[in-house]
Design a protein around this motif. Structure first.
Motif, PDB file in Angstrom:
ATOM      1  N   UNK A  88       0.632   6.956  -5.412  1.00 48.36           N
ATOM      2  CA  UNK A  88       1.168   8.023  -4.577  1.00 48.36           C
ATOM      3  C   UNK A  88       1.875   7.543  -3.325  1.00 48.36           C
ATOM      4  N   UNK A  89       2.016   6.227  -3.138  1.00 51.25           N
ATOM      5  CA  UNK A  89       2.692   5.707  -1.938  1.00 51.25           C
ATOM      6  C   UNK A  89       3.769   4.699  -2.306  1.00 51.25           C
ATOM      7  N   UNK A  90       4.755   4.585  -1.412  1.00 51.69           N
ATOM      8  CA  UNK A  90       5.836   3.627  -1.603  1.00 51.69           C
ATOM      9  C   UNK A  90       5.259   2.209  -1.625  1.00 51.69           C
ATOM     10  N   UNK A  91       5.691   1.408  -2.567  1.00 54.10           N
ATOM     11  CA  UNK A  91       5.195   0.033  -2.673  1.00 54.10           C
ATOM     12  C   UNK A  91       5.849  -0.835  -1.600  1.00 54.10           C
ATOM     13  N   UNK A  92       5.108  -1.886  -1.191  1.00 50.67           N
ATOM     14  CA  UNK A  92       5.613  -2.809  -0.168  1.00 50.67           C
ATOM     15  C   UNK A  92       6.498  -3.863  -0.826  1.00 50.67           C
ATOM     16  N   UNK A  93       7.706  -4.026  -0.289  1.00 58.10           N
ATOM     17  CA  UNK A  93       8.580  -5.111  -0.760  1.00 58.10           C
ATOM     18  C   UNK A  93       8.045  -6.426  -0.201  1.00 58.10           C
ATOM     19  N   UNK A  94       7.720  -7.367  -1.076  1.00 59.21           N
ATOM     20  CA  UNK A  94       7.184  -8.653  -0.629  1.00 59.21           C
ATOM     21  C   UNK A  94       8.337  -9.584  -0.279  1.00 59.21           C
ATOM     22  N   UNK A  95       8.380  -9.998   0.964  1.00 59.58           N
ATOM     23  CA  UNK A  95       9.408 -10.933   1.420  1.00 59.58           C
ATOM     24  C   UNK A  95       8.808 -12.327   1.431  1.00 59.58           C
ATOM     25  N   UNK A  96       9.374 -13.244   0.656  1.00 56.31           N
ATOM     26  CA  UNK A  96       8.772 -14.575   0.600  1.00 56.31           C
ATOM     27  C   UNK A  96       8.955 -15.363   1.896  1.00 56.31           C
ATOM     28  N   UNK A  97       7.924 -16.119   2.236  1.00 55.10           N
ATOM     29  CA  UNK A  97       8.042 -17.070   3.341  1.00 55.10           C
ATOM     30  C   UNK A  97       8.634 -18.346   2.755  1.00 55.10           C
TER      31      UNK A  97
END
Ligand SMILES: [Fe+2]
Length: 126
Positions: free
Chosen positions: A31-40
């Motif tokens: 039910x929530x927007x997924x987090x875009x994973x930004x690579x380090x």
């Protein structure tokens, strides 16, 4: 709008998904927007490494993580190697006590790699 090979995580249930074909919509889970994973792209830790190494040999390519725990509570969950144009990718999953290393026989065009640590998240090597 998503982009090809972006990773997204649900911070409620832990689902992680990778985009194979991009679209204009937002990815939603629980039910929530997924987090875009930004690579380090740099390792900020002195004792453990997360940035994959890409080594080319006559026989092929080896992608590995050296000097990182592979314990039940803390380990590298997967490695992925891909060509610069992102039209070819290779992925391998790992479990505690395994060695986070992927051998790709007769593959010579891998230029980028990502790793995912269950504690510290996503890292990349370009
Ligand atoms: Fe870690």
């Amino acid at each position: 709008m998503t982009k090809k090979l972006e990773l997204y995580k649900c911070n409620i249930c832990g689902n992680i998904v990778e985009v194979l074909v991009s679209g204009i919509g937002d990815l939603v889970c629980c039910g929530e927007k997924m987090e875009h994973l930004t690579p380090k792209n740099t390792d900020d830790m002195t004792t453990e490494k997360h940035t994959p190494e890409i080594d080319n040999y006559n026989e092929g390519t080896v992608i590995r993580i050296t000097n990182h725990p592979m314990e039940n509570e803390h380990y590298i969950m997967f490695l992925q190697g891909q060509t610069e144009d992102k039209n070819e990718l290779h992925i391998k999953f790992f479990y505690p006590n395994e060695t986070p290393e992927m051998s790709l026989a007769d593959i010579h065009n891998i230029r980028e790699s990502i790793s995912y640590c269950n504690i510290h998240g996503l890292y990349e090597k370009k």
